[in-house]
Every structure is written in C-alpha cells, then in structure tokens.
Write a protein that holds these residues in place. Structure first.
Motif, PDB file in Angstrom:
ATOM      1  N   UNK A  86       0.831  -1.198   0.000  1.00  0.00           N
ATOM      2  CA  UNK A  86       0.000   0.000   0.000  1.00  0.00           C
ATOM      3  C   UNK A  86       0.872   1.257   0.000  1.00  0.00           C
ATOM      4  N   UNK A  87       1.940   1.246   0.794  1.00  0.00           N
ATOM      5  CA  UNK A  87       2.869   2.378   0.798  1.00  0.00           C
ATOM      6  C   UNK A  87       3.558   2.521  -0.557  1.00  0.00           C
ATOM      7  N   UNK A  88       3.897   1.393  -1.168  1.00  0.00           N
ATOM      8  CA  UNK A  88       4.546   1.400  -2.483  1.00  0.00           C
ATOM      9  C   UNK A  88       3.637   2.029  -3.541  1.00  0.00           C
ATOM     10  N   UNK A 130      -7.829  -7.054  -4.632  1.00  0.00           N
ATOM     11  CA  UNK A 130      -8.401  -8.314  -4.155  1.00  0.00           C
ATOM     12  C   UNK A 130      -8.619  -8.278  -2.651  1.00  0.00           C
ATOM     13  N   UNK A 131      -7.666  -7.711  -1.928  1.00  0.00           N
ATOM     14  CA  UNK A 131      -7.819  -7.608  -0.481  1.00  0.00           C
ATOM     15  C   UNK A 131      -9.028  -6.741  -0.117  1.00  0.00           C
ATOM     16  N   UNK A 132      -9.224  -5.647  -0.874  1.00  0.00           N
ATOM     17  CA  UNK A 132     -10.372  -4.792  -0.618  1.00  0.00           C
ATOM     18  C   UNK A 132     -11.689  -5.505  -0.859  1.00  0.00           C
ATOM     19  N   UNK A 133     -11.729  -6.308  -1.918  1.00  0.00           N
ATOM     20  CA  UNK A 133     -12.954  -7.053  -2.208  1.00  0.00           C
ATOM     21  C   UNK A 133     -13.262  -8.072  -1.122  1.00  0.00           C
ATOM     22  N   UNK A 134     -12.239  -8.769  -0.652  1.00  0.00           N
ATOM     23  CA  UNK A 134     -12.442  -9.749   0.417  1.00  0.00           C
ATOM     24  C   UNK A 134     -12.902  -9.049   1.698  1.00  0.00           C
ATOM     25  N   UNK A 172       6.403  -4.499 -10.779  1.00  0.00           N
ATOM     26  CA  UNK A 172       5.641  -4.905  -9.593  1.00  0.00           C
ATOM     27  C   UNK A 172       4.323  -4.156  -9.471  1.00  0.00           C
ATOM     28  N   UNK A 173       4.232  -2.937 -10.007  1.00  0.00           N
ATOM     29  CA  UNK A 173       3.111  -2.037  -9.733  1.00  0.00           C
ATOM     30  C   UNK A 173       1.757  -2.669 -10.041  1.00  0.00           C
ATOM     31  N   UNK A 174       1.623  -3.261 -11.217  1.00  0.00           N
ATOM     32  CA  UNK A 174       0.339  -3.861 -11.575  1.00  0.00           C
ATOM     33  C   UNK A 174      -0.063  -4.982 -10.631  1.00  0.00           C
ATOM     34  N   UNK A 175       0.900  -5.819 -10.257  1.00  0.00           N
ATOM     35  CA  UNK A 175       0.610  -6.912  -9.325  1.00  0.00           C
ATOM     36  C   UNK A 175       0.232  -6.365  -7.947  1.00  0.00           C
ATOM     37  N   UNK A 176       0.926  -5.314  -7.517  1.00  0.00           N
ATOM     38  CA  UNK A 176       0.628  -4.723  -6.220  1.00  0.00           C
ATOM     39  C   UNK A 176      -0.796  -4.175  -6.183  1.00  0.00           C
ATOM     40  N   UNK A 177      -1.175  -3.469  -7.237  1.00  0.00           N
ATOM     41  CA  UNK A 177      -2.547  -2.946  -7.292  1.00  0.00           C
ATOM     42  C   UNK A 177      -3.563  -4.079  -7.299  1.00  0.00           C
ATOM     43  N   UNK A 178      -3.254  -5.145  -8.041  1.00  0.00           N
ATOM     44  CA  UNK A 178      -4.170  -6.283  -8.090  1.00  0.00           C
ATOM     45  C   UNK A 178      -4.339  -6.938  -6.736  1.00  0.00           C
ATOM     46  N   UNK A 189      -7.733  11.589  -9.905  1.00  0.00           N
ATOM     47  CA  UNK A 189      -7.389  10.202 -10.213  1.00  0.00           C
ATOM     48  C   UNK A 189      -7.094   9.372  -8.974  1.00  0.00           C
ATOM     49  N   UNK A 190      -6.222   9.859  -8.103  1.00  0.00           N
ATOM     50  CA  UNK A 190      -5.835   9.064  -6.936  1.00  0.00           C
ATOM     51  C   UNK A 190      -7.004   8.863  -5.979  1.00  0.00           C
ATOM     52  N   UNK A 191      -7.918   9.845  -5.895  1.00  0.00           N
ATOM     53  CA  UNK A 191      -9.095   9.699  -5.044  1.00  0.00           C
ATOM     54  C   UNK A 191      -9.974   8.566  -5.547  1.00  0.00           C
ATOM     55  N   UNK A 192     -10.212   8.535  -6.846  1.00  0.00           N
ATOM     56  CA  UNK A 192     -11.046   7.477  -7.421  1.00  0.00           C
ATOM     57  C   UNK A 192     -10.385   6.112  -7.266  1.00  0.00           C
ATOM     58  N   UNK A 193      -9.065   6.061  -7.466  1.00  0.00           N
ATOM     59  CA  UNK A 193      -8.348   4.786  -7.304  1.00  0.00           C
ATOM     60  C   UNK A 193      -8.523   4.246  -5.892  1.00  0.00           C
ATOM     61  N   UNK A 194      -8.387   5.107  -4.907  1.00  0.00           N
ATOM     62  CA  UNK A 194      -8.508   4.673  -3.516  1.00  0.00           C
ATOM     63  C   UNK A 194      -9.931   4.222  -3.207  1.00  0.00           C
ATOM     64  N   UNK A 195     -10.920   4.962  -3.691  1.00  0.00           N
ATOM     65  CA  UNK A 195     -12.313   4.609  -3.392  1.00  0.00           C
ATOM     66  C   UNK A 195     -12.679   3.265  -4.014  1.00  0.00           C
ATOM     67  N   UNK A 196     -12.299   3.062  -5.254  1.00  0.00           N
ATOM     68  CA  UNK A 196     -12.619   1.803  -5.936  1.00  0.00           C
ATOM     69  C   UNK A 196     -11.951   0.621  -5.232  1.00  0.00           C
ATOM     70  N   UNK A 197     -10.723   0.844  -4.768  1.00  0.00           N
ATOM     71  CA  UNK A 197     -10.015  -0.236  -4.073  1.00  0.00           C
ATOM     72  C   UNK A 197     -10.650  -0.535  -2.721  1.00  0.00           C
ATOM     73  N   UNK A 198     -11.056   0.494  -1.984  1.00  0.00           N
ATOM     74  CA  UNK A 198     -11.594   0.304  -0.641  1.00  0.00           C
ATOM     75  C   UNK A 198     -13.044  -0.172  -0.641  1.00  0.00           C
ATOM     76  N   UNK A 199     -13.816   0.227  -1.653  1.00  0.00           N
ATOM     77  CA  UNK A 199     -15.248  -0.083  -1.677  1.00  0.00           C
ATOM     78  C   UNK A 199     -15.632  -0.689  -3.026  1.00  0.00           C
TER      79      UNK A 199
END
Length: 284
Positions: A8-10, A75-79, A65-71, A106-116
């Motif tokens: 997440x920090x990365x 996945x963690x957010x969905x679980x 690594x970036x794409x895998x990290x986001x994935x 952009x970063x706001x939307x990325x975070x929201x989609x990942x968290x919810x």
C-alpha cells in the motif's frame, strides 16, 4: 508472502511521487513509509524505487511490480468488503467540476474503488453551476465544485484566488479590448472575470468558449487570449498576469455538497477520502 501494508505504501508512493505526501495520505510517518519500501525491496531482492534530492520514481523492477501490487490490494479490498463488518454497497453518483478533474481526481477514485469494490460509482464532469442544477433534481448524490464567496452551501474544503493567465501577457494586453477565453455560461469563473472587467470598465470580448478545460488550455497556449483559473490549477505553459495590469479577481471556494436524502454512509466514505487528499494541500 508480501506484506499488504508495504504494498500500500509502495502504490501510494508511486501515485504521489513523494515520501512526505504518501505518508500524509496514509496517515503514517514518513519514516514508516521508508521502512515499508526498504522491507519490500529486501523481501524481493530488487531495488524498486530510485531516489535523489529532486525526484522519486520507480525502477524497471518497480514498474513491473506495480500492476501486481494494485491487483493484490484490489483483491484484499474485495475480500474485506465481502466479509468485513462494514460492507458498503449500492450506487453513488459523483459530480465534479471540470478543473478539479484535471488536477487531482485520479488518486481519489483509485482509492475509493479499491476500498469499496461493491459500490457502483458513477462520475459526471461538468461546470459547477450545472452540477448543482443536476443535484437539485436528484441526479447527483455528491458534488465537488466551486462556489462564490459568501455562499453557504456545502462543506468548505479550501479557498483560493482566481488569476489571469496568458501565454504572453504583453501580447494579450496590447489591444484596447481584452480577448477572453472562458467556459460557457453558467460558469462561475467566467462570471467573476466578466464582472471584474465590467466594474473597471475594461472592454472585453469572448474569443474562445469551450466546456473542456483542455480545450481552453489549448486556446490559451496558442496565444488566443486570457484565461481565468484558480492559481493552483494554472495549466503549464501559461504565465500569471500581475495584479496591476488587470482587475483583481475575487476568490472562489471549493466545497463538497451531499444531496439531502442520499445514502449517508456512501457519501461520507467518499467525502472522507476527498478531504484527506485535497484539504492538506491547502493548509498553511
């Protein structure tokens, strides 16, 4: 196994390009972000981030690594949403003014989609006044837009001065009539600019009207005339015109406005992300 906190920090470091900004958005210390990156690099045996006194960017291994990290974070957010105590779901209709989209959404939307991930987010981009009209008839649940000084609608994020901009100020001001580049009515910045010019009895004419900031920016960069924008959102390639050459413009305020009757949990979840990422950038 890779640590999700380290990932997440990365990802946040890649989004912000700054250890300081990444730490602020994550709500942790800058040294903690540094430790996360170092431990991630140690666990993989690769340098992921290139740092010097001027910039922070990913190495080739970091980009891989970036794409895998986001994935993994997605996945963690969905679980977490599926099995966590708070499972936000539903539809949230967000309206954002054109100039905000160009600078920081952009970063706001990325975070929201990942968290919810169970929330269906719908985005509408338009002029602030148009967004308020849409919200009034029930078409938008949350609006992030500008308001005039003295208005009280919404939750204040920050206040900012409007400035005159041009590719070549001397060329733009050489005639008796100011060539003005502006959003179409009912644009707030257009109205502020025109009222300021009229108060000083400065002649003006509209030389370009466009609902897209990219279109207005292209016209200004081509030297067609003068553009008005909030100072922090001034497009690259344009120079601010000094206050002694054109009338002083009033400030504008950026606000969050939830619709009465909208899902409070959904609007607050997104509002919290917006406040966390936007407000600190404008604090003294």
């Amino acid at each position: 196994m890779l640590n999700l906190h380290h990932l997440n920090s990365f990802v946040m470091l890649q989004q912000t390009g700054s250890f300081t900004e990444a730490a602020a958005r994550l709500g942790i210390g800058q040294s903690t972000v540094t430790q996360h990156i170092q431990r991630l690099e140690k666990s993989l045996g690769r340098q992921l981030v290139f740092r010097d006194t001027h910039q922070v960017k990913l190495t080739a291994e970091g980009e891989a690594l970036l794409g895998y990290a986001r994935g993994m974070l997605d996945m963690n957010g969905k679980v977490a949403s599926l099995f966590g105590e708070s499972r936000l779901r539903g539809r949230l209709r967000l309206g954002v003014s054109e100039d905000v989209v160009a600078s920081r959404l952009t970063s706001i939307l990325e975070d929201f989609i990942r968290l919810y991930p169970l929330v269906d987010l719908e985005l509408t981009v338009a002029l602030s006044a148009v967004l308020y009209q849409m919200q009034d008839i029930g078409d938008l649940d949350l609006v992030l837009a500008k308001r005039h000084i003295g208005e009280t609608n919404g939750r204040l994020l920050y206040r900012e001065p409007l400035v005159w901009l041009a590719r070549d100020p001397d060329l733009a001001l050489r005639g008796d009539v100011l060539p003005l580049i502006a959003f179409p009515p009912p644009s707030i910045t257009r109205r502020v600019a025109q009222e300021a010019l009229d108060r000083e009895k400065k002649a003006w004419r509209i030389v370009c009207t466009c609902g897209s900031l990219s279109g207005l920016t292209a016209a200004a960069r081509a030297g067609m005339g003068v553009l008005v924008q909030p100072r922090s959102m001034a497009p690259a390639g344009l120079k601010e015109i000094s206050a002694d050459r054109l009338p002083v413009l009033e400030d504008v305020e950026f606000v969050l406005v939830p619709r009465r009757g909208a899902d409070a949990a959904l609007t607050e979840a997104l509002s919290s992300l917006i406040v966390a990422q936007i407000a600190p950038q404008h604090q003294a």
